[in-house]
Design a protein around this motif. Structure first.
Motif, PDB file in Angstrom:
ATOM      1  N   ASP A  44     -74.601 -12.469 -32.331  1.00 40.22           N
ATOM      2  CA  ASP A  44     -73.385 -11.671 -32.119  1.00 40.22           C
ATOM      3  C   ASP A  44     -72.927 -11.020 -33.424  1.00 40.22           C
ATOM      4  OD1 ASP A  44     -73.303 -12.232 -29.410  1.00 40.22           O
ATOM      5  OD2 ASP A  44     -71.863 -13.877 -29.622  1.00 40.22           O
ATOM      6  N   ARG A  45     -73.004 -11.774 -34.499  1.00 43.04           N
ATOM      7  CA  ARG A  45     -72.636 -11.224 -35.821  1.00 43.04           C
ATOM      8  C   ARG A  45     -73.524 -10.037 -36.165  1.00 43.04           C
ATOM      9  NH1 ARG A  45     -73.983 -14.217 -41.349  1.00 43.04           N
ATOM     10  NH2 ARG A  45     -73.352 -12.588 -42.775  1.00 43.04           N
ATOM     11  N   SER A  46     -74.807 -10.171 -35.885  1.00 37.76           N
ATOM     12  CA  SER A  46     -75.739  -9.084 -36.164  1.00 37.76           C
ATOM     13  C   SER A  46     -75.404  -7.852 -35.328  1.00 37.76           C
ATOM     14  CB  SER A  46     -77.171  -9.559 -35.873  1.00 37.76           C
ATOM     15  OG  SER A  46     -78.104  -8.599 -36.273  1.00 37.76           O
ATOM     16  N   MET A  47     -75.060  -8.049 -34.056  1.00 42.83           N
ATOM     17  CA  MET A  47     -74.677  -6.918 -33.188  1.00 42.83           C
ATOM     18  C   MET A  47     -73.390  -6.264 -33.684  1.00 42.83           C
ATOM     19  SD  MET A  47     -76.730  -6.078 -30.679  1.00 42.83           S
ATOM     20  CE  MET A  47     -75.779  -5.317 -29.374  1.00 42.83           C
ATOM     21  N   ASP A  48     -72.473  -7.073 -34.232  1.00 42.73           N
ATOM     22  CA  ASP A  48     -71.235  -6.506 -34.773  1.00 42.73           C
ATOM     23  C   ASP A  48     -71.518  -5.603 -35.972  1.00 42.73           C
ATOM     24  OD1 ASP A  48     -69.688  -7.794 -32.873  1.00 42.73           O
ATOM     25  OD2 ASP A  48     -69.131  -9.452 -34.197  1.00 42.73           O
ATOM     26  N   ILE A  49     -72.576  -5.920 -36.704  1.00 46.05           N
ATOM     27  CA  ILE A  49     -72.927  -5.137 -37.889  1.00 46.05           C
ATOM     28  C   ILE A  49     -73.586  -3.820 -37.494  1.00 46.05           C
ATOM     29  CG2 ILE A  49     -74.394  -5.092 -39.952  1.00 46.05           C
ATOM     30  CD1 ILE A  49     -74.033  -8.231 -39.973  1.00 46.05           C
ATOM     31  N   TYR A  50     -74.531  -3.898 -36.537  1.00 42.91           N
ATOM     32  CA  TYR A  50     -75.307  -2.707 -36.168  1.00 42.91           C
ATOM     33  C   TYR A  50     -75.770  -2.866 -34.737  1.00 42.91           C
ATOM     34  CZ  TYR A  50     -78.468   1.241 -37.065  1.00 42.91           C
ATOM     35  OH  TYR A  50     -79.105   2.461 -37.062  1.00 42.91           O
ATOM     36  N   ARG A  51     -75.216  -2.110 -33.833  1.00 43.52           N
ATOM     37  CA  ARG A  51     -75.434  -2.277 -32.395  1.00 43.52           C
ATOM     38  C   ARG A  51     -76.707  -1.632 -31.858  1.00 43.52           C
ATOM     39  NH1 ARG A  51     -72.303  -4.994 -29.696  1.00 43.52           N
ATOM     40  NH2 ARG A  51     -70.183  -5.444 -30.232  1.00 43.52           N
ATOM     41  N   SER A  52     -77.434  -0.900 -32.656  1.00 39.75           N
ATOM     42  CA  SER A  52     -78.540  -0.099 -32.127  1.00 39.75           C
ATOM     43  C   SER A  52     -79.922  -0.733 -32.263  1.00 39.75           C
ATOM     44  CB  SER A  52     -78.550   1.274 -32.800  1.00 39.75           C
ATOM     45  OG  SER A  52     -77.360   1.950 -32.504  1.00 39.75           O
ATOM     46  N   LEU A  53     -80.020  -1.948 -32.737  1.00 42.48           N
ATOM     47  CA  LEU A  53     -81.327  -2.593 -32.875  1.00 42.48           C
ATOM     48  C   LEU A  53     -81.676  -3.334 -31.580  1.00 42.48           C
ATOM     49  CD1 LEU A  53     -81.148  -4.132 -36.460  1.00 42.48           C
ATOM     50  CD2 LEU A  53     -82.465  -2.151 -35.734  1.00 42.48           C
ATOM     51  N   THR A  54     -82.754  -2.922 -30.931  1.00 40.50           N
ATOM     52  CA  THR A  54     -83.148  -3.569 -29.671  1.00 40.50           C
ATOM     53  C   THR A  54     -83.555  -5.025 -29.879  1.00 40.50           C
ATOM     54  OG1 THR A  54     -85.421  -2.795 -29.895  1.00 40.50           O
ATOM     55  CG2 THR A  54     -83.917  -1.418 -28.629  1.00 40.50           C
ATOM     56  N   ASP A  55     -84.018  -5.371 -31.074  1.00 41.65           N
ATOM     57  CA  ASP A  55     -84.445  -6.749 -31.335  1.00 41.65           C
ATOM     58  C   ASP A  55     -83.307  -7.749 -31.144  1.00 41.65           C
ATOM     59  OD1 ASP A  55     -86.893  -5.736 -32.011  1.00 41.65           O
ATOM     60  OD2 ASP A  55     -86.730  -6.151 -34.150  1.00 41.65           O
ATOM     61  N   ILE A  56     -82.092  -7.342 -31.471  1.00 38.86           N
ATOM     62  CA  ILE A  56     -80.981  -8.300 -31.449  1.00 38.86           C
ATOM     63  C   ILE A  56     -80.695  -8.786 -30.032  1.00 38.86           C
ATOM     64  CG2 ILE A  56     -78.567  -8.730 -32.053  1.00 38.86           C
ATOM     65  CD1 ILE A  56     -78.946  -6.500 -34.248  1.00 38.86           C
ATOM     66  N   PRO A  57     -80.401  -7.905 -29.065  1.00 41.53           N
ATOM     67  CA  PRO A  57     -80.151  -8.435 -27.718  1.00 41.53           C
ATOM     68  C   PRO A  57     -81.403  -9.055 -27.090  1.00 41.53           C
ATOM     69  CG  PRO A  57     -80.060  -6.032 -27.709  1.00 41.53           C
ATOM     70  CD  PRO A  57     -80.145  -6.468 -29.147  1.00 41.53           C
ATOM     71  N   ASN A  58     -82.585  -8.548 -27.437  1.00 38.57           N
ATOM     72  CA  ASN A  58     -83.816  -9.167 -26.941  1.00 38.57           C
ATOM     73  C   ASN A  58     -83.916 -10.614 -27.412  1.00 38.57           C
ATOM     74  OD1 ASN A  58     -85.733  -7.994 -25.181  1.00 38.57           O
ATOM     75  ND2 ASN A  58     -86.198  -6.427 -26.686  1.00 38.57           N
ATOM     76  N   ASN A  59     -83.690 -10.828 -28.699  1.00 36.85           N
ATOM     77  CA  ASN A  59     -83.790 -12.176 -29.263  1.00 36.85           C
ATOM     78  C   ASN A  59     -82.693 -13.093 -28.717  1.00 36.85           C
ATOM     79  OD1 ASN A  59     -86.045 -11.477 -30.750  1.00 36.85           O
ATOM     80  ND2 ASN A  59     -84.872 -10.967 -32.571  1.00 36.85           N
ATOM     81  N   LYS A  60     -81.499 -12.542 -28.538  1.00 33.72           N
ATOM     82  CA  LYS A  60     -80.407 -13.335 -27.958  1.00 33.72           C
ATOM     83  C   LYS A  60     -80.778 -13.751 -26.534  1.00 33.72           C
ATOM     84  CE  LYS A  60     -75.455 -13.325 -27.070  1.00 33.72           C
ATOM     85  NZ  LYS A  60     -74.200 -12.557 -27.097  1.00 33.72           N
ATOM     86  N   GLY A  61     -81.398 -12.839 -25.793  1.00 34.55           N
ATOM     87  CA  GLY A  61     -81.843 -13.179 -24.442  1.00 34.55           C
ATOM     88  C   GLY A  61     -82.841 -14.319 -24.431  1.00 34.55           C
TER      89      GLY A  61
END
Length: 162
Positions: free
Chosen positions: A58-75
């Motif tokens: 979530d912290r990473s998404m707050d920093i930069y929302r456009s990286l597909t890796d972040i929600p993929n990895n959270k999933g």
């Protein structure tokens, strides 16, 4: 060595945060910080520290929302926790961020296929694995992923047909 890797990511994140304070709005620094925090979250996942991983993604998404890796990895964390519906929400977010038809889209579709399989929606899983295969087929470096996607779809189809 686990703590060494975690500390390295944390140190890099601190350094990038300071750089960002000195250079507000610098997209390169922002993206590098988000990627580093994403990697830190991934290290938490590997150590099965799932709550820390989710907070850090979530912290990473707050920093930069456009990286597909972040929600993929959270999933993937939600799949580890046996919560495929929450995983699907993350993968759908990732899919909305993907541009093009290559590796990133294929990986996201693969993850979605697995989550649908875990929910018992085998037909949807098959469809997504086949779509992922199409993406991997377009990416010349993903031949093995292409084959694996087709094999997974065929195996699930066979299980559906008795």
């Amino acid at each position: 060595t686990d703590d060494l890797g975690k500390n390295a990511f944390e140190s890099a994140a601190e350094m990038l945060e300071k750089l960002l304070e000195e250079n507000p709005g610098d997209d390169t620094i922002t993206m590098n910080l988000a990627t580093t925090v994403n990697n830190l979250a991934g290290s938490y996942r590997l150590r099965k520290e799932y709550e820390n991983a989710l907070k850090t993604f979530d912290r990473s998404m707050d920093i930069y929302r456009s990286l597909t890796d972040i929600p993929n990895n959270k999933g993937l964390v939600y799949l580890d926790l046996g919560e495929p519906d929450k995983a699907l929400e993350c993968f759908k977010t990732a899919l909305s961020l993907v541009e093009g038809e290559g590796y990133a889209r294929g990986t996201t579709l693969w993850n979605m296929g697995y989550a649908y399989f875990k929910t018992g929606e085998t037909g949807e899983a098959v469809r997504l694995y086949r779509e992922a295969a199409g993406c991997f087929e377009k990416d010349t470096s993903s031949a093995e992923l292409y084959q694996n996607s087709l094999k997974m779809a065929e195996m699930l189809e066979a299980s559906m047909n008795g």
